[in-house]
Design a protein around this motif. Sequence first.
Motif, mmCIF file in Angstrom:
data_model
loop_
_atom_site.group_PDB
_atom_site.id
_atom_site.type_symbol
_atom_site.label_atom_id
_atom_site.label_comp_id
_atom_site.label_asym_id
_atom_site.label_seq_id
_atom_site.Cartn_x
_atom_site.Cartn_y
_atom_site.Cartn_z
ATOM 1 N N THR A 56 0.827 -1.212 0.000
ATOM 2 C CA THR A 56 0.000 0.000 0.000
ATOM 3 C C THR A 56 0.861 1.262 0.000
ATOM 4 O O THR A 56 0.511 2.259 -0.646
ATOM 5 C CB THR A 56 -0.957 0.013 1.202
ATOM 6 N N LEU A 57 1.949 1.247 0.704
ATOM 7 C CA LEU A 57 2.824 2.421 0.734
ATOM 8 C C LEU A 57 3.369 2.735 -0.646
ATOM 9 O O LEU A 57 3.333 3.881 -1.100
ATOM 10 C CB LEU A 57 3.976 2.199 1.721
ATOM 11 N N THR A 58 3.876 1.731 -1.342
ATOM 12 C CA THR A 58 4.466 1.965 -2.661
ATOM 13 C C THR A 58 3.410 2.328 -3.703
ATOM 14 O O THR A 58 3.735 2.929 -4.728
ATOM 15 C CB THR A 58 5.247 0.735 -3.136
ATOM 16 N N ALA A 59 2.138 1.975 -3.428
ATOM 17 C CA ALA A 59 1.052 2.346 -4.335
ATOM 18 C C ALA A 59 0.498 3.731 -4.037
ATOM 19 O O ALA A 59 -0.450 4.177 -4.687
ATOM 20 C CB ALA A 59 -0.069 1.308 -4.249
ATOM 21 N N GLY A 60 1.086 4.408 -3.052
ATOM 22 C CA GLY A 60 0.616 5.741 -2.693
ATOM 23 C C GLY A 60 -0.533 5.741 -1.712
ATOM 24 O O GLY A 60 -1.038 6.803 -1.344
ATOM 25 N N ARG A 61 -0.942 4.555 -1.241
ATOM 26 C CA ARG A 61 -2.036 4.461 -0.271
ATOM 27 C C ARG A 61 -1.429 4.503 1.137
ATOM 28 O O ARG A 61 -1.514 3.540 1.907
ATOM 29 C CB ARG A 61 -2.849 3.199 -0.535
ATOM 30 N N VAL A 62 -0.839 5.642 1.448
ATOM 31 C CA VAL A 62 0.054 5.751 2.595
ATOM 32 C C VAL A 62 -0.664 5.781 3.946
ATOM 33 O O VAL A 62 -0.028 5.579 4.985
ATOM 34 C CB VAL A 62 0.946 7.008 2.464
ATOM 35 N N PHE A 63 -1.971 6.045 3.958
ATOM 36 C CA PHE A 63 -2.693 6.065 5.225
ATOM 37 C C PHE A 63 -3.294 4.707 5.585
ATOM 38 O O PHE A 63 -3.829 4.538 6.677
ATOM 39 C CB PHE A 63 -3.804 7.115 5.192
ATOM 40 N N THR A 64 -3.217 3.749 4.680
ATOM 41 C CA THR A 64 -3.811 2.440 4.945
ATOM 42 C C THR A 64 -3.188 1.746 6.159
ATOM 43 O O THR A 64 -3.916 1.197 6.993
ATOM 44 C CB THR A 64 -3.717 1.545 3.700
ATOM 45 N N PRO A 65 -1.859 1.733 6.319
ATOM 46 C CA PRO A 65 -1.294 1.108 7.524
ATOM 47 C C PRO A 65 -1.813 1.732 8.815
ATOM 48 O O PRO A 65 -2.092 1.026 9.786
ATOM 49 C CB PRO A 65 0.214 1.324 7.356
ATOM 50 N N SER A 66 -1.949 3.064 8.837
ATOM 51 C CA SER A 66 -2.477 3.738 10.036
ATOM 52 C C SER A 66 -3.936 3.368 10.266
ATOM 53 O O SER A 66 -4.361 3.161 11.416
ATOM 54 C CB SER A 66 -2.342 5.250 9.892
ATOM 55 N N TYR A 67 -4.700 3.285 9.170
ATOM 56 C CA TYR A 67 -6.092 2.868 9.305
ATOM 57 C C TYR A 67 -6.171 1.473 9.913
ATOM 58 O O TYR A 67 -6.955 1.232 10.840
ATOM 59 C CB TYR A 67 -6.792 2.879 7.940
ATOM 60 N N ARG A 68 -5.371 0.539 9.392
ATOM 61 C CA ARG A 68 -5.403 -0.831 9.899
ATOM 62 C C ARG A 68 -5.014 -0.897 11.372
ATOM 63 O O ARG A 68 -5.585 -1.666 12.141
ATOM 64 C CB ARG A 68 -4.464 -1.711 9.067
ATOM 65 N N ALA A 69 -4.037 -0.085 11.759
ATOM 66 C CA ALA A 69 -3.562 -0.106 13.140
ATOM 67 C C ALA A 69 -4.589 0.458 14.112
ATOM 68 O O ALA A 69 -4.677 0.017 15.262
ATOM 69 C CB ALA A 69 -2.251 0.665 13.250
ATOM 70 N N ARG A 70 -5.404 1.412 13.653
ATOM 71 C CA ARG A 70 -6.300 2.111 14.563
ATOM 72 C C ARG A 70 -7.767 1.701 14.447
ATOM 73 O O ARG A 70 -8.506 1.744 15.436
ATOM 74 C CB ARG A 70 -6.182 3.628 14.334
ATOM 75 N N LEU A 71 -8.196 1.322 13.261
ATOM 76 C CA LEU A 71 -9.610 1.005 13.069
ATOM 77 C C LEU A 71 -9.840 -0.404 12.536
ATOM 78 O O LEU A 71 -10.895 -0.985 12.796
ATOM 79 C CB LEU A 71 -10.248 2.014 12.101
ATOM 80 N N GLY A 72 -8.904 -0.918 11.777
ATOM 81 C CA GLY A 72 -9.093 -2.215 11.148
ATOM 82 C C GLY A 72 -8.235 -3.290 11.775
ATOM 83 O O GLY A 72 -8.122 -3.388 12.994
ATOM 84 N N SER A 73 -7.597 -4.090 10.921
ATOM 85 C CA SER A 73 -6.756 -5.187 11.394
ATOM 86 C C SER A 73 -5.694 -5.477 10.344
ATOM 87 O O SER A 73 -5.936 -5.338 9.146
ATOM 88 C CB SER A 73 -7.598 -6.440 11.643
ATOM 89 N N ASP A 74 -4.507 -5.878 10.816
ATOM 90 C CA ASP A 74 -3.458 -6.284 9.886
ATOM 91 C C ASP A 74 -3.722 -7.664 9.302
ATOM 92 O O ASP A 74 -3.131 -8.023 8.282
ATOM 93 C CB ASP A 74 -2.097 -6.282 10.591
ATOM 94 N N LEU A 75 -4.588 -8.448 9.944
ATOM 95 C CA LEU A 75 -4.939 -9.776 9.452
ATOM 96 C C LEU A 75 -6.143 -9.717 8.527
ATOM 97 O O LEU A 75 -7.031 -8.871 8.713
ATOM 98 C CB LEU A 75 -5.246 -10.718 10.610
ATOM 99 N N THR A 76 -6.184 -10.602 7.556
ATOM 100 C CA THR A 76 -7.358 -10.716 6.695
ATOM 101 C C THR A 76 -8.401 -11.567 7.416
ATOM 102 O O THR A 76 -8.259 -12.786 7.523
ATOM 103 C CB THR A 76 -6.986 -11.368 5.351
ATOM 104 N N LEU A 77 -9.413 -10.903 7.952
ATOM 105 C CA LEU A 77 -10.508 -11.565 8.671
ATOM 106 C C LEU A 77 -11.807 -11.198 7.972
ATOM 107 O O LEU A 77 -12.375 -10.122 8.241
ATOM 108 C CB LEU A 77 -10.542 -11.108 10.133
ATOM 109 N N PRO A 78 -12.295 -12.015 7.048
ATOM 110 C CA PRO A 78 -13.446 -11.634 6.227
ATOM 111 C C PRO A 78 -14.652 -11.133 7.019
ATOM 112 O O PRO A 78 -15.280 -10.141 6.630
ATOM 113 C CB PRO A 78 -13.765 -12.918 5.459
ATOM 114 N N TRP A 79 -14.978 -11.789 8.122
ATOM 115 C CA TRP A 79 -16.149 -11.355 8.893
ATOM 116 C C TRP A 79 -15.938 -9.953 9.469
ATOM 117 O O TRP A 79 -16.855 -9.121 9.479
ATOM 118 C CB TRP A 79 -16.452 -12.352 10.019
ATOM 119 N N PHE A 80 -14.706 -9.669 9.911
ATOM 120 C CA PHE A 80 -14.410 -8.370 10.503
ATOM 121 C C PHE A 80 -14.300 -7.295 9.430
ATOM 122 O O PHE A 80 -14.824 -6.183 9.589
ATOM 123 C CB PHE A 80 -13.107 -8.469 11.299
#
Length: 339
Positions: A56-80
């Motif tokens: 995501t960083l190299t694709a310019g989606r630089v806020f995605t890691p912060s989103y995952r850390a604060r609102l989402g999850s680093d793991l792929t959990l389909p239900w979540f």
Amino acid sequence: MEWKQRLERNQTQLITALIATFLFGLAAHGYAFFDNNISHDSLREFHAEILGNDVTLTAGRVFTPSYRARLGSDLTLPWFNGLLALLWIGLAVFLTVRILNVESKPAVALIAGIFATNITVSATAATYIHDLDSYMFAMLCAVAAVWLWDRHPKGWLAGAVPIMVSLGIYQSYVFTAVTLVMIVSILGLMNGRNAQTVLWKGIRAVGMLILGGIGYFFAMKGLLRLFGGVLSSGDYNSLDRMGLLNFDSIGGMIIGAYADWFSRLWNAYSSYPAILIRGATALFFAIDIAALAVFLLSKNRGLKEKLLCIALTALLPLGMNMIYVLTLNAANDQMLYPT
């Protein structure tokens, strides 16, 4: 206290938007949320700290890691991922009905159905479910920016922040904001606003998008330098693809964007008979054309208002499908939420 009072006034719409979104969303995508049949990039990027965040960083989606850390999850959990995605969609529906001043519960439910069963949601759930909730958060941010712009004369300044966040999660969702701004402007003209008021408000929306874009640019540069990333280049979805546009190609891309927009409506994906889908599409076109004709024939509206309405209506498909132009016809279903 003011926010509490607003919530109490609008709680019926909020509850209706959320319930309808979850009902439509689970009916359409429950199979993807609950069977854990992970595929495509969701399997490759199952754990974002191992691979996905770098992508995501190299694709310019630089806020995605912060989103995952604060609102989402680093793991792929389909239900979540699905739960959060429907929550963000439901909130976006609520803000949209507030922007459009929709009071009818059936109308709110219909808008929720449109938002939740969008082909972009289906395509993302099938292949990039690890990104589904962050993408829908980007869409929510785009809608929130329009809500801020619409509600206060200086809301466009505050709206630049969610535009920046939306761009930093997935750039294509900014055209959701563009589409909503154009729809609000058209409806404003039809409901009695003068051309000058609508035009200046539209200019503020453009300013909001530009400020958000500038903020995103500097945030992207700073975060890439901080984490030692290098922006990807030469891919169908890399940001530098826009640099391939030139005066020789842009005309054909614009014409192609209109053709692609109409084709997607006329040949919409559906398990129902094509004649039924095309009949419904033709009916909606007829209603829109009739509404525009009534406005244009009205003696109570001035020439400036009519000309501006015609221009905005003509440009609306382009605004919805501008990603087609910017990617030189390399956009896929994950990039086309407004259409």
